[in-house]
Design a protein around this motif. Structure first.
Motif, short mmCIF file in Angstrom:
data_model
loop_
_atom_site.label_atom_id
_atom_site.label_comp_id
_atom_site.label_asym_id
_atom_site.label_seq_id
_atom_site.Cartn_x
_atom_site.Cartn_y
_atom_site.Cartn_z
N VAL A 1 -19.67 -29.00 25.29
CA VAL A 1 -18.93 -27.94 24.61
C VAL A 1 -19.61 -26.58 24.78
N ARG A 2 -18.77 -25.54 24.83
CA ARG A 2 -19.31 -24.18 24.89
C ARG A 2 -18.84 -23.43 23.66
N ILE A 3 -19.80 -22.94 22.91
CA ILE A 3 -19.49 -22.26 21.66
C ILE A 3 -20.06 -20.86 21.70
N ARG A 4 -19.29 -19.89 21.22
CA ARG A 4 -19.81 -18.53 21.09
C ARG A 4 -19.65 -18.09 19.65
N TRP B 1 -12.94 -7.88 18.29
CA TRP B 1 -13.86 -7.79 19.42
C TRP B 1 -13.79 -9.08 20.25
N ALA B 2 -13.80 -10.20 19.58
CA ALA B 2 -13.75 -11.49 20.27
C ALA B 2 -12.45 -11.62 21.07
N ALA B 3 -11.35 -11.16 20.47
CA ALA B 3 -10.05 -11.29 21.14
C ALA B 3 -9.98 -10.39 22.37
N ASP C 1 -13.90 -14.39 26.13
CA ASP C 1 -12.93 -15.16 26.91
C ASP C 1 -12.83 -16.57 26.34
N ASP C 2 -12.82 -16.63 25.02
CA ASP C 2 -12.67 -17.91 24.36
C ASP C 2 -11.20 -18.31 24.36
N GLU C 3 -10.96 -19.60 24.32
CA GLU C 3 -9.57 -20.07 24.33
C GLU C 3 -9.06 -20.39 22.94
N VAL C 4 -10.00 -20.41 21.98
CA VAL C 4 -9.59 -20.57 20.59
C VAL C 4 -10.65 -19.87 19.74
#
Lengths: 78, 421
Positions: free
Chosen positions: B164-167, B188-190, B194-197
């Motif tokens: 898993v990749r978590i930010r 900022w995250a959005a 480049d997270d998908e959720v």
């Protein structure tokens, strides 16, 4: 920040294509040539999907302010 | 008395208790409920407060009345109480005799009013909800880096999916600044991540602790987020406006982790199952054509035009030899009368026969070539490169991946080198 190439189909797309191929093959009404082509594509898709399950290495990062004041990612140890 | 008398803590507490409990007769008090806890013993503990003060309250054996009255946190109540002093903890408290709601508390009223306004705007419409990705490549989480919520969340994710990749986007989750801070982190995250959720989470707390997640700025940021968003605020019983605006509401941080990531081994099993079904259905698909092919081959052999032609050729042969004989007889008998020109007839018939025979041979060869499977069964292989059938080595280069079709199954091989001949 790594960006995936746009050409790589998403896991969703690969999986739903795989599901529809399995369903189509299972109906058993495909001409042989098409059945073999569908089978070959199905095996390829299954391969793509399984690769996706093992390829990623675990990474946990936290957004922090760098020395230059710009945001940067740092490894996070829970 | 020469010296001041020295008394114990207990004695001092007893004096205070006496004074406090007799300070005023039972009275009616109104305020808002906060931090309520109903114990199995039937006692209810809560804090009654308004904008200027807060008092601990205990309602002995009040659990049933509490439930029947529909009392809950955030509600304004009128209660009949008397002052008490809990000596062991040195705490002043109101001992409640009875309580009833008096309309809704200000926080609750604000919550309901904002909820209604945002609902009317369509912010909570089910049609706006985005589906979560089946297998997100990256998961972003907006929360406090120190919180237990983050620890639980990460722990469950790592257990379910080793890769898993978590930010983590650090944010305040409590207090005056929290809503604006979390909204900024989310935006900022959005925009930059480049997270998908994205998961907005915080552990349990009082209604005040969780209040940031009911503030308009944050609720709007959640609703406007272009990336699928999960809200996991507090415990199961806590509902925040962010929960309504998010694409998915999870009852707890751990539950959020479970809802966004299916365990890796379940995925592997599902894909393995697809593989098995593919194999089985191909076998099924091949069964019928192979049987038909076998039958056709037999029928071809039996009903081959080759055989019929051979019969006919024999007949022709027979006829022609009889003709030859008859002709010879005739010729012999009439040679003198008809002259030698008739003798040319025999070679002409011979030519006709030869043409027939060679045509027959061609047909036989073509029939034989019609069955590539039989060619493969003799040990030949069909090599393809990028879908093209290979006939010359020069069509490929070292390193090319070739697909080899054998009589049964196939291979994918790589060219090591090109042989000259």
């Amino acid at each position: 920040m790594s960006q995936e190439p746009a050409a790589v189909p998403s896991f969703e797309d690969s999986l739903s294509r795989l599901e529809s191929i399995v369903a189509r093959l299972e109906r058993g009404d495909l001409p042989l040539e098409q059945a073999i082509a569908a089978y070959e594509e199905g095996r390829r898709l299954a391969e793509t999907c399984s690769r996706r399950l093992v390829e990623v290495e675990q990474r946990i990062e936290i957004l922090a302010k760098g020395a230059d004041g710009k945001p940067e990612w740092r490894e996070f140890k829970p | 008395m020469a010296e001041a008398e020295i008394i114990s803590v207990s004695a001092a507490a007893a004096i205070l208790r006496d004074r406090i409990e007799n300070a005023m007769p039972p009275f009616w008090v109104s305020g808002e409920i906060s931090q309520a806890k109903v114990y199995p013993s039937g006692h209810v503990y809560f804090t009654l407060k308004d904008s200027g003060a807060a008092l601990s309250c205990v309602w002995f054996s009040g659990a049933n009345s509490w439930r029947e009255g529909g009392l809950r946190e955030g509600m304004s109540i009128e209660a009949m109480a008397r002052p008490g002093f809990h000596a062991e903890r040195g705490q002043l408290q109101l001992i409640i005799r009875l309580a009833r709601p008096c309309g809704q508390g200000s926080l609750q009223a604000a919550f309901e009013a904002l909820k209604e306004r945002l609902r009317a705007e369509g912010l909570f419409d089910p049609a706006r909800k985005k589906p979560l990705p089946l297998l997100p490549r990256r998961i972003g989480v907006i929360t406090s880096p120190e919180g237990a919520a983050l620890r639980d969340f990460i722990q469950v994710l790592c257990r379910r999916f080793p890769g898993v990749r978590i930010r983590i986007y650090p944010s305040l989750v409590q207090g005056r600044e929290a809503a604006a801070n979390a909204a900024r982190a989310l935006r900022w995250a959005a925009n930059k991540g480049d997270d998908e959720v994205l998961v907005l989470t915080r552990g349990g707390g009082s209604i005040e602790d969780l209040w940031a997640f009911n503030e308009e700025e944050l609720v709007r940021a959640v609703a406007a987020c272009p990336i699928p968003t999960v809200s996991a605020i507090g415990h199961e019983v806590d509902f925040s406006l962010c929960d309504f605006a998010a694409d998915l509401r999870a009852p707890t941080p751990s539950a959020a982790a479970e809802m966004i990531l299916r365990p890796c081994n379940e995925w592997q099993e599902e894909i393995a199952q697809h593989r098995r079904r593919l194999d089985a259905s191909l076998q099924m698909a091949l069964k019928q054509p192979l049987r038909r092919l076998g039958l056709l081959e037999q029928r071809l052999l039996r009903a081959s035009p080759l055989l019929r032609l051979r019969d006919q050729a024999q007949k022709v042969d027979l006829l022609s030899s009889r003709l030859d004989q008859a002709m010879a007889q005739l010729l012999r008998r009439r040679a003198e009368r008809l002259g030698p020109s008739l003798t040319r007839l025999a070679p002409a018939l011979q030519r006709l026969l030869d043409r027939r025979r060679s045509r027959l041979g061609e047909l036989a060869a073509r029939l034989e070539a019609m069955s590539p499977q039989r060619v493969l069964e003799r040990g030949y292989a069909l090599a393809r490169f990028e879908g093209q059938v290979l006939t010359r080595a020069s069509q490929v280069a070292p390193g090319s991946e070739l697909e080899i079709r054998l009589a049964e199954g196939g291979l994918v091989v790589q060219v090591l080198r090109i042989a000259e001949r």
